[in-house]
Design a protein around this motif. Structure first.
Motif, PDB file in Angstrom:
ATOM      1  N   SER A  91     -36.129  -0.108  14.878  1.00  0.00           N
ATOM      2  CA  SER A  91     -36.924   0.324  15.939  1.00  0.00           C
ATOM      3  C   SER A  91     -37.744  -0.819  16.633  1.00  0.00           C
ATOM      4  CB  SER A  91     -37.542   1.703  15.441  1.00  0.00           C
ATOM      5  OG  SER A  91     -38.773   1.023  14.645  1.00  0.00           O
ATOM      6  N   PRO A  92     -38.435  -0.234  17.743  1.00  0.00           N
ATOM      7  CA  PRO A  92     -39.453  -1.074  18.067  1.00  0.00           C
ATOM      8  C   PRO A  92     -40.782  -1.353  17.363  1.00  0.00           C
ATOM      9  CG  PRO A  92     -38.800   0.572  19.981  1.00  0.00           C
ATOM     10  CD  PRO A  92     -38.088   0.911  18.760  1.00  0.00           C
ATOM     11  N   ARG A  93     -40.773  -0.341  16.485  1.00  0.00           N
ATOM     12  CA  ARG A  93     -41.983  -0.627  15.336  1.00  0.00           C
ATOM     13  C   ARG A  93     -41.354  -1.414  14.207  1.00  0.00           C
ATOM     14  NH1 ARG A  93     -46.204   3.476  15.363  1.00  0.00           N
ATOM     15  NH2 ARG A  93     -46.346   4.574  17.377  1.00  0.00           N
ATOM     16  N   GLY A  94     -40.310  -1.955  14.345  1.00  0.00           N
ATOM     17  CA  GLY A  94     -39.653  -2.840  13.016  1.00  0.00           C
ATOM     18  C   GLY A  94     -39.268  -2.122  12.170  1.00  0.00           C
ATOM     19  N   GLN A  95     -39.102  -0.732  12.108  1.00  0.00           N
ATOM     20  CA  GLN A  95     -38.308   0.141  10.980  1.00  0.00           C
ATOM     21  C   GLN A  95     -36.790  -0.296  11.177  1.00  0.00           C
ATOM     22  OE1 GLN A  95     -39.917   3.298  13.452  1.00  0.00           O
ATOM     23  NE2 GLN A  95     -40.564   4.374  11.752  1.00  0.00           N
ATOM     24  N   ARG A  96     -36.190  -0.527   9.906  1.00  0.00           N
ATOM     25  CA  ARG A  96     -35.032  -0.521   9.570  1.00  0.00           C
ATOM     26  C   ARG A  96     -34.063   0.749   9.599  1.00  0.00           C
ATOM     27  NH1 ARG A  96     -33.238  -5.284  11.775  1.00  0.00           N
ATOM     28  NH2 ARG A  96     -31.350  -4.609  11.075  1.00  0.00           N
ATOM     29  N   VAL A  97     -32.862   0.812   9.900  1.00  0.00           N
ATOM     30  CA  VAL A  97     -32.261   2.159  10.016  1.00  0.00           C
ATOM     31  C   VAL A  97     -30.778   1.614   9.778  1.00  0.00           C
ATOM     32  CG1 VAL A  97     -31.332   4.098  10.953  1.00  0.00           C
ATOM     33  CG2 VAL A  97     -33.749   3.235  11.482  1.00  0.00           C
ATOM     34  N   THR A  98     -30.007   2.216   8.646  1.00  0.00           N
ATOM     35  CA  THR A  98     -28.647   1.901   8.426  1.00  0.00           C
ATOM     36  C   THR A  98     -27.979   3.295   8.258  1.00  0.00           C
ATOM     37  OG1 THR A  98     -29.204  -0.242   7.094  1.00  0.00           O
ATOM     38  CG2 THR A  98     -26.938   0.867   6.774  1.00  0.00           C
ATOM     39  N   GLN A  99     -26.897   3.349   9.137  1.00  0.00           N
ATOM     40  CA  GLN A  99     -26.149   4.607   9.087  1.00  0.00           C
ATOM     41  C   GLN A  99     -24.836   4.443   8.649  1.00  0.00           C
ATOM     42  OE1 GLN A  99     -28.253   6.657  13.241  1.00  0.00           O
ATOM     43  NE2 GLN A  99     -26.042   5.815  13.217  1.00  0.00           N
ATOM     44  N   THR A 100     -24.288   5.116   7.714  1.00  0.00           N
ATOM     45  CA  THR A 100     -22.782   4.697   7.452  1.00  0.00           C
ATOM     46  C   THR A 100     -21.833   6.002   7.507  1.00  0.00           C
ATOM     47  OG1 THR A 100     -23.642   3.327   5.546  1.00  0.00           O
ATOM     48  CG2 THR A 100     -21.236   4.277   5.351  1.00  0.00           C
ATOM     49  N   LEU A 101     -20.675   5.681   8.025  1.00  0.00           N
ATOM     50  CA  LEU A 101     -19.848   6.854   8.577  1.00  0.00           C
ATOM     51  C   LEU A 101     -18.485   6.593   7.710  1.00  0.00           C
ATOM     52  CD1 LEU A 101     -19.213   9.291  10.223  1.00  0.00           C
ATOM     53  CD2 LEU A 101     -18.428   7.727  12.047  1.00  0.00           C
ATOM     54  N   ALA A 102     -17.794   7.595   7.157  1.00  0.00           N
ATOM     55  CA  ALA A 102     -16.502   7.423   6.549  1.00  0.00           C
ATOM     56  C   ALA A 102     -15.563   7.652   7.723  1.00  0.00           C
ATOM     57  CB  ALA A 102     -16.283   8.311   5.557  1.00  0.00           C
ATOM     58  N   VAL A 103     -14.601   6.732   7.905  1.00  0.00           N
ATOM     59  CA  VAL A 103     -13.475   6.923   8.902  1.00  0.00           C
ATOM     60  C   VAL A 103     -12.182   6.947   8.085  1.00  0.00           C
ATOM     61  CG1 VAL A 103     -12.363   5.835  10.971  1.00  0.00           C
ATOM     62  CG2 VAL A 103     -14.821   5.408  10.703  1.00  0.00           C
ATOM     63  N   PRO A 104     -11.475   8.035   8.399  1.00  0.00           N
ATOM     64  CA  PRO A 104     -10.273   8.384   7.682  1.00  0.00           C
ATOM     65  C   PRO A 104      -8.992   7.811   8.540  1.00  0.00           C
ATOM     66  CG  PRO A 104     -10.929  10.255   8.847  1.00  0.00           C
ATOM     67  CD  PRO A 104     -11.914   9.340   8.810  1.00  0.00           C
ATOM     68  N   VAL A 105      -8.179   7.171   7.871  1.00  0.00           N
ATOM     69  CA  VAL A 105      -6.961   6.600   8.163  1.00  0.00           C
ATOM     70  C   VAL A 105      -5.934   6.893   7.493  1.00  0.00           C
ATOM     71  CG1 VAL A 105      -7.545   4.409   7.048  1.00  0.00           C
ATOM     72  CG2 VAL A 105      -6.158   4.504   9.145  1.00  0.00           C
ATOM     73  N   HIS A 106      -4.619   6.891   7.735  1.00  0.00           N
ATOM     74  CA  HIS A 106      -3.490   7.305   6.982  1.00  0.00           C
ATOM     75  C   HIS A 106      -2.401   6.057   6.913  1.00  0.00           C
ATOM     76  CE1 HIS A 106      -2.233  11.084   4.814  1.00  0.00           C
ATOM     77  NE2 HIS A 106      -0.976  10.352   4.874  1.00  0.00           N
ATOM     78  N   ALA A 107      -2.011   5.705   5.912  1.00  0.00           N
ATOM     79  CA  ALA A 107      -1.288   4.592   5.879  1.00  0.00           C
ATOM     80  C   ALA A 107       0.265   5.296   5.667  1.00  0.00           C
ATOM     81  CB  ALA A 107      -1.194   3.644   4.312  1.00  0.00           C
TER      82      ALA A 107
ATOM     83  N   THR B 184       0.695  -1.247  -0.020  1.00  0.00           N
ATOM     84  CA  THR B 184       0.058  -0.004  -0.053  1.00  0.00           C
ATOM     85  C   THR B 184       0.901   1.198   0.081  1.00  0.00           C
ATOM     86  OG1 THR B 184      -1.654  -1.070   1.039  1.00  0.00           O
ATOM     87  CG2 THR B 184      -1.789   1.325   1.147  1.00  0.00           C
ATOM     88  N   LYS B 185       0.492   2.092  -0.954  1.00  0.00           N
ATOM     89  CA  LYS B 185       1.247   3.497  -0.892  1.00  0.00           C
ATOM     90  C   LYS B 185       0.840   4.309   0.207  1.00  0.00           C
ATOM     91  CE  LYS B 185       1.893   3.668  -5.842  1.00  0.00           C
ATOM     92  NZ  LYS B 185       1.705   4.478  -7.087  1.00  0.00           N
ATOM     93  N   PRO B 186       1.798   4.998   0.741  1.00  0.00           N
ATOM     94  CA  PRO B 186       1.648   5.953   1.868  1.00  0.00           C
ATOM     95  C   PRO B 186       0.575   7.067   1.413  1.00  0.00           C
ATOM     96  CG  PRO B 186       3.927   5.612   1.914  1.00  0.00           C
ATOM     97  CD  PRO B 186       3.150   5.044   0.582  1.00  0.00           C
ATOM     98  N   GLY B 187      -0.424   7.426   2.132  1.00  0.00           N
ATOM     99  CA  GLY B 187      -1.213   8.369   1.900  1.00  0.00           C
ATOM    100  C   GLY B 187      -2.661   7.993   2.563  1.00  0.00           C
ATOM    101  N   PRO B 188      -3.484   8.933   2.248  1.00  0.00           N
ATOM    102  CA  PRO B 188      -4.932   8.967   3.092  1.00  0.00           C
ATOM    103  C   PRO B 188      -5.889   7.772   2.444  1.00  0.00           C
ATOM    104  CG  PRO B 188      -4.756  10.803   1.640  1.00  0.00           C
ATOM    105  CD  PRO B 188      -3.619  10.289   1.507  1.00  0.00           C
ATOM    106  N   TYR B 189      -6.631   6.998   3.310  1.00  0.00           N
ATOM    107  CA  TYR B 189      -7.797   6.181   3.001  1.00  0.00           C
ATOM    108  C   TYR B 189      -8.808   6.214   3.975  1.00  0.00           C
ATOM    109  CZ  TYR B 189      -3.662   4.074   0.307  1.00  0.00           C
ATOM    110  OH  TYR B 189      -2.569   3.720  -0.506  1.00  0.00           O
TER     111      TYR B 189
END
Length: 695
Positions: A529-545, A514-519
């Motif tokens: 939820s208690p009513r059965g609703q599905r929820v999906t959350q996505t978060l980008a997590v920066p890491v530096h090689a 892997t080349k050094p840099g941001p990933y």
């Protein structure tokens, strides 16, 4: 004035042009205007004022036309060409007609945008024999009235520009000083609905007088014209202009770069008490879509301007705009905050470490809450419904205005905000809150650089902010293709009660080679939820090689840094910082001595390198770049694993380069820091010339 190389911004040119114009008139033995236009109090009238205006010039101040007049009850929305065209060839009749067409075709008119405004360079350089303004026949072959008629035919309104001086800011056309009544009547006859009145070449005439005179001239036409005062906040118009103009600039010109937008936000945000229906703080036009910022940064720009009840004047050529740009400009839920009839500008609740919380009261009793992350790393930012000004309630509806999703909270309003990002919520003390899923705050602890060929650990946390439990909670962390990401602790729970959290530890290893840099890692939370609703959350997590520098001596400009922040423009390799865009600097030069290698920075600046305990020393020749013409004052510092190991002392633009060296043995990271020396960071172009690591 923003930090820049001399004369690189329109604002700087304005100041210089004004000074040169005044000097020329004095040297030639001329006066710019009759004495009545240059001296006296606000009741003086220019020579072109109609007889009725001259007769009443000495009347009591209470007889002077005053605002509000029913115009601009919400902040004006529309378009202005300057940020995308300046005085370029693209600024012409075809462009303005095309913008009007797009307003209708793309739904921007329906979203509230109504003004299509011309900026500088629409007129010829001289008036006609009768003292009238003459449109540039190359740009506008059919004249201004025909163009205004076209805009009006689309159900839109038309705006124009001039300056409260002898010439406009680009020196392209005559200003209105001494011609206010004639010009105002000409604008009214053309069908103008909006006037932007700039501040160049004003001959030192008192600002209040200049702007009041044009107010009275516009009033005398009998046509309703929104009046935009553009004197850059130099005379604190928020303190006196509420009965003069409908909006007033609070800052210098914006540029299409992150630091410009943020610095303007910081000036405008504290002025909330002065804004309201018919009188608005104006932090300048939108840069959204012009290409100098990311979409995340443009969403922050648009969110902050809307929270501040700022005029929303699109500054990009919509004929060339991407769908992402239209998606930002057409976010009706965010626009609704800006256009809320209560007319309140958001208050800053918190500001610490680059984490901002703003709250804006809305006409129906809701509150808009913005969580703004000024920093270049994700940050958890939060407040409560009580702090935001909402009444006590058993639960609150949280409406995410960028995701267009609803959840509920017991009272905490929090989230992990991406670097340079903004979360915007509409928060309601809604009795129907139980029908919405509980809000989950998911994030990751700060991730240290990951050395290629080794393993690192990261912790994620998911917390239930709601009143009801989240069920079947599952979290997942993924890396770039080929990276190994494995959980060390459980990644799910059947029930996550209110106020409880799911913490998960992970180990990650970059793919060999892997080349050094941001990933980026992707952190996903899925729950029901208690009513059965599905929820999906996505978060980008920066890491530096990262990878330690090779054995021997290496130039810093040839190595990959971990992070680099700059007070103006990007950090440059083997060039000065120059201006706001990458690569616009010049070869590094300090005290007349050129350097082929080095880093071009601008205070405040911080450049971090991973050295992995493999380097013994760092050395550089430091100083202020010659491009500042002997201006600027800075200090340079070298930090190794949190300890300052070298500093330069104060250096000015007149000083030669100074040698700085530091022992960094055993340090995992080395930071190169430039600070302002205490007199403001204008012109602080700071070079790390001939910068080297010995490893």
């Amino acid at each position: 004035m923003r930090p820049h190389t001399p004369l690189t911004t329109r604002r700087a040119r304005r100041r210089v042009v004004a000074a040169l114009s005044a000097a020329f008139l004095c040297a030639a033995g001329m006066t710019a205007l009759p004495a009545t236009a240059r001296t006296g109090d606000a009741t003086d009238t220019p020579p072109d004022a109609p007889p009725a205006a001259k007769t009443s010039a000495g009347a009591a101040a209470s007889a002077t036309p005053r605002l509000p007049d029913g115009l601009a009850r919400t902040p004006p929305m529309g378009f202005n060409n300057w940020n995308s065209t300046h005085c370029g060839a693209d600024f012409n009749e075809a462009m303005i007609k095309g913008i009007a067409d797009i307003f209708v075709a793309k739904g921007l008119k329906a979203a509230g945008y109504e003004y299509v405004n011309l900026d500088d360079c629409w007129a010829q350089k001289e008036r006609d024999a009768n003292g009238k303004l003459v449109p540039d026949t190359t740009r506008f072959p059919n004249g201004i009235k025909a163009l205004a008629d076209y805009v009006h035919s689309k159900g839109l309104k038309f705006g124009i520009y001039t300056s409260a001086g002898t010439r406009t800011c680009a020196q392209a056309m005559p200003g209105a000083l001494g011609h206010e009544y004639s010009d105002a009547q000409q604008f009214a006859d053309w069908g103008v609905d909006y006037l932007k009145y700039d501040n160049c070449n004003n001959q030192g005439v008192d600002a209040k007088k200049r702007y009041i005179t044009m107010r009275d001239a516009l009033k005398a036409t009998g046509r309703p014209i929104v009046y935009s005062i553009c004197e850059w906040g130099e005379n604190k118009p928020w303190e006196w202009a509420a009965d003069v103009g409908h909006l007033w600039r609070t800052t210098g010109d914006i540029s299409d770069v992150w630091d410009s937008m943020v610095s303007i936000f910081k000036v405008n945000a504290p002025l909330a008490p002065y804004a309201g229906p018919g009188h608005w703080n104006d932090p300048d036009m939108l840069e959204v879509g012009n290409g100098g910022m990311t979409d995340t940064e443009y969403r922050s720009h648009f969110s902050l301007w809307s929270m501040m009840a700022a005029p929303l004047l699109i500054g990009t050529d919509l004929r060339k705009a991407s769908q992402a740009t239209f998606d930002i400009l057409d976010n009706k839920e965010v626009i609704a905050l800006d256009q809320d009839p209560l007319g309140k500008q958001a208050q800053v609740l918190k500001s610490e470490g680059g984490r901002w919380v703003l709250s804006k009261p809305l006409a129906n009793g809701d509150r808009a809450v913005a969580l703004f992350n000024e920093t270049d790393r994700p940050q958890r930012i939060g407040t409560t419904a009580k702090e935001a000004g909402l009444p006590q309630a058993s639960g609150y509806r949280l409406r995410d205005l960028w995701k267009h999703e609803d959840t509920h909270t017991a009272g905490e309003i929090a989230g992990t905000v991406p670097a340079h990002g903004t979360l915007v919520y509409r928060v309601s003390a809604d009795r129907q809150w139980p029908q919405y899923p509980p809000a989950l705050d998911s994030g990751a602890d700060g991730v240290d650089p990951v050395e290629v060929g080794s393993e690192a650990r990261i912790a994620t946390l998911t917390r239930n902010l709601g009143r009801t439990p989240a069920r079947d909670v599952e979290v997942e962390l993924k890396g770039p293709q080929g990276w190994r990401v494995e959980p060390v602790t459980p990644t799910g729970t059947h029930v996550l009660p209110p106020g409880k959290e799911l913490a998960t530890a992970w180990k990650i290893s970059p793919l060999a080679g892997t080349k050094p840099g941001p990933y980026e890692l992707t952190f996903t939370t899925d729950y029901r939820s208690p009513r059965g609703q599905r929820v999906t959350q996505t978060l980008a997590v920066p890491v530096h090689a990262v990878q330690a520098p090779p054995a021997g001596t290496s130039y810093a400009s040839d190595l990959t840094w971990v992070t680099a922040t700059n007070g103006y423009g990007p950090v440059e390799r083997d060039r000065s910082v120059g201006g706001p865009q990458a690569g616009d600097g010049t070869p590094i030069s300090i005290g007349g001595v050129p350097f082929a290698k080095g880093l071009g920075a601008h205070a405040p600046s911080e450049i971090t390198y991973y050295t992995g305990g493999q380097c013994a020393s760092f050395a550089a020749q430091v100083g202020v770049d010659d491009e500042t013409a002997d201006q600027g004052t800075v200090t340079f510092e070298v930090w190794a694993d949190g300890q300052r190991v070298a500093e330069s002392g104060k250096l000015t633009g007149k000083d030669p380069a100074k040698a700085v060296s530091a022992a960094v043995s055993g340090a995992n990271t080395v930071r190169l820091v430039v600070q302002d020396a205490g007199d403001g960071f204008f012109y602080d172009h700071a070079d790390w010339a001939d910068a080297k690591f010995t490893c």
